[in-house]
Design a protein around this motif. Sequence first.
Motif, PDB file in Angstrom:
ATOM      1  N   SER A 152       0.838  -1.205   0.000  1.00 42.51           N
ATOM      2  CA  SER A 152       0.000   0.000   0.000  1.00 42.51           C
ATOM      3  C   SER A 152       0.871   1.252   0.000  1.00 42.51           C
ATOM      4  O   SER A 152       0.580   2.226  -0.717  1.00 42.51           O
ATOM      5  N   LYS A 153       1.942   1.219   0.813  1.00 40.98           N
ATOM      6  CA  LYS A 153       2.848   2.373   0.861  1.00 40.98           C
ATOM      7  C   LYS A 153       3.539   2.575  -0.488  1.00 40.98           C
ATOM      8  O   LYS A 153       3.682   3.698  -0.960  1.00 40.98           O
ATOM      9  N   GLU A 154       3.965   1.449  -1.090  1.00 37.88           N
ATOM     10  CA  GLU A 154       4.619   1.539  -2.403  1.00 37.88           C
ATOM     11  C   GLU A 154       3.672   2.096  -3.453  1.00 37.88           C
ATOM     12  O   GLU A 154       4.064   2.939  -4.271  1.00 37.88           O
ATOM     13  N   ASN A 155       2.406   1.639  -3.411  1.00 33.26           N
ATOM     14  CA  ASN A 155       1.405   2.148  -4.367  1.00 33.26           C
ATOM     15  C   ASN A 155       1.152   3.644  -4.157  1.00 33.26           C
ATOM     16  O   ASN A 155       1.000   4.399  -5.124  1.00 33.26           O
ATOM     17  N   LYS A 156       1.110   4.035  -2.871  1.00 35.49           N
ATOM     18  CA  LYS A 156       0.871   5.447  -2.563  1.00 35.49           C
ATOM     19  C   LYS A 156       2.043   6.296  -3.043  1.00 35.49           C
ATOM     20  O   LYS A 156       1.846   7.380  -3.613  1.00 35.49           O
ATOM     21  N   ILE A 157       3.258   5.807  -2.813  1.00 32.79           N
ATOM     22  CA  ILE A 157       4.451   6.527  -3.268  1.00 32.79           C
ATOM     23  C   ILE A 157       4.461   6.637  -4.786  1.00 32.79           C
ATOM     24  O   ILE A 157       4.746   7.701  -5.343  1.00 32.79           O
ATOM     25  N   ASN A 158       4.139   5.514  -5.451  1.00 33.72           N
ATOM     26  CA  ASN A 158       4.093   5.526  -6.923  1.00 33.72           C
ATOM     27  C   ASN A 158       3.034   6.492  -7.437  1.00 33.72           C
ATOM     28  O   ASN A 158       3.251   7.193  -8.446  1.00 33.72           O
ATOM     29  N   GLU A 159       1.897   6.537  -6.725  1.00 33.65           N
ATOM     30  CA  GLU A 159       0.825   7.454  -7.118  1.00 33.65           C
ATOM     31  C   GLU A 159       1.282   8.907  -6.977  1.00 33.65           C
ATOM     32  O   GLU A 159       1.026   9.742  -7.852  1.00 33.65           O
ATOM     33  N   GLN A 160       1.984   9.180  -5.855  1.00 28.86           N
ATOM     34  CA  GLN A 160       2.488  10.538  -5.636  1.00 28.86           C
ATOM     35  C   GLN A 160       3.534  10.909  -6.689  1.00 28.86           C
ATOM     36  O   GLN A 160       3.556  12.038  -7.192  1.00 28.86           O
ATOM     37  N   LEU A 161       4.401   9.940  -7.010  1.00 27.43           N
ATOM     38  CA  LEU A 161       5.414  10.185  -8.035  1.00 27.43           C
ATOM     39  C   LEU A 161       4.767  10.461  -9.392  1.00 27.43           C
ATOM     40  O   LEU A 161       5.227  11.323 -10.149  1.00 27.43           O
ATOM     41  N   ASN A 162       3.695   9.701  -9.687  1.00 30.97           N
ATOM     42  CA  ASN A 162       2.974   9.922 -10.947  1.00 30.97           C
ATOM     43  C   ASN A 162       2.336  11.313 -10.974  1.00 30.97           C
ATOM     44  O   ASN A 162       2.343  11.985 -12.014  1.00 30.97           O
ATOM     45  N   GLN A 163       1.769  11.716  -9.819  1.00 29.05           N
ATOM     46  CA  GLN A 163       1.160  13.046  -9.742  1.00 29.05           C
ATOM     47  C   GLN A 163       2.207  14.137  -9.965  1.00 29.05           C
ATOM     48  O   GLN A 163       1.975  15.111 -10.693  1.00 29.05           O
ATOM     49  N   ILE A 164       3.383  13.967  -9.312  1.00 33.15           N
ATOM     50  CA  ILE A 164       4.469  14.936  -9.473  1.00 33.15           C
ATOM     51  C   ILE A 164       4.932  14.980 -10.924  1.00 33.15           C
ATOM     52  O   ILE A 164       5.159  16.045 -11.498  1.00 33.15           O
ATOM     53  N   SER A 165       5.045  13.776 -11.512  1.00 37.55           N
ATOM     54  CA  SER A 165       5.466  13.689 -12.913  1.00 37.55           C
ATOM     55  C   SER A 165       4.462  14.380 -13.826  1.00 37.55           C
ATOM     56  O   SER A 165       4.842  15.123 -14.751  1.00 37.55           O
ATOM     57  N   PHE A 170       2.742  19.045 -17.012  1.00 35.87           N
ATOM     58  CA  PHE A 170       1.800  20.152 -17.227  1.00 35.87           C
ATOM     59  C   PHE A 170       2.523  21.492 -17.221  1.00 35.87           C
ATOM     60  O   PHE A 170       2.272  22.371 -18.065  1.00 35.87           O
ATOM     61  N   ILE A 171       3.441  21.638 -16.262  1.00 39.69           N
ATOM     62  CA  ILE A 171       4.191  22.899 -16.154  1.00 39.69           C
ATOM     63  C   ILE A 171       5.045  23.127 -17.392  1.00 39.69           C
ATOM     64  O   ILE A 171       5.023  24.210 -17.996  1.00 39.69           O
ATOM     65  N   TRP A 172       5.797  22.085 -17.772  1.00 38.38           N
ATOM     66  CA  TRP A 172       6.647  22.225 -18.954  1.00 38.38           C
ATOM     67  C   TRP A 172       5.813  22.425 -20.232  1.00 38.38           C
ATOM     68  O   TRP A 172       6.204  23.170 -21.133  1.00 38.38           O
ATOM     69  N   GLY A 173       4.661  21.732 -20.278  1.00 35.28           N
ATOM     70  CA  GLY A 173       3.768  21.922 -21.424  1.00 35.28           C
ATOM     71  C   GLY A 173       3.257  23.344 -21.498  1.00 35.28           C
ATOM     72  O   GLY A 173       3.190  23.964 -22.581  1.00 35.28           O
TER      73      GLY A 173
END
Length: 208
Positions: A152-165, A170-173
């Motif tokens: 669950s922690k790994e999924n949450k971290i991956n989700e946060q990383l995806n959001q940051i990505s 979006f910013i660069w676009g």
Amino acid sequence: YLDEALKLNQEMKIDYNIALSYNQKGVTLACLGDYDAAMDNYKNAYEIAQSIGYTTIEKEAISQMGEIYLVKKDYRKAIENFNVFLEYLKSTKSSLKITEVYANLSQCYVGLGEYKKAYEFANLADVAKDSLLNAENSSRILELQTKYETLSKENKINEQLNQISNQKLFIWGSVAVLALAFLFAYIIFRRYQYRQRIQTLETQKLIE
């Protein structure tokens, strides 16, 4: 092989390994049904282990001699040995072997016709077995819970990383779109300036 290992250890005078070799040889002989020879080897293992303070083999040999006494229906001696081994196991909290010893003691008392004690030890064996199973189940549940929480922690971290990505994209676009818009506006402005200059020049020529 066991005889060769025993002989080698005796030549090298490694008491620890000599005791272990005698014990292993005793186990093999007992499995083959040669109980007298197995008993001799267990006794040798016990005496050497006791002399050097090798407690594990000393107590194991006592228990294994008890099993031979049980097979030979010498129940009193078997009970004596099993009780010694039981006290040792209680001090080490070895639940699995405690269950086996309780079961062996129950068999001894059945052989003596003391069915009340036989029942008591059979019940103790069942309780110890249930405790062991509960401990194993608790351990498995804890292991599964730990794995679930980790996942669950790994999924949450991956989700946060995806959001940051995604935010970075979006910013660069947005920056790229603004840059293109600015470039397009600049090109239009330069073309406007160029046209203004042409018109000014044409106007001046007409006046002249």
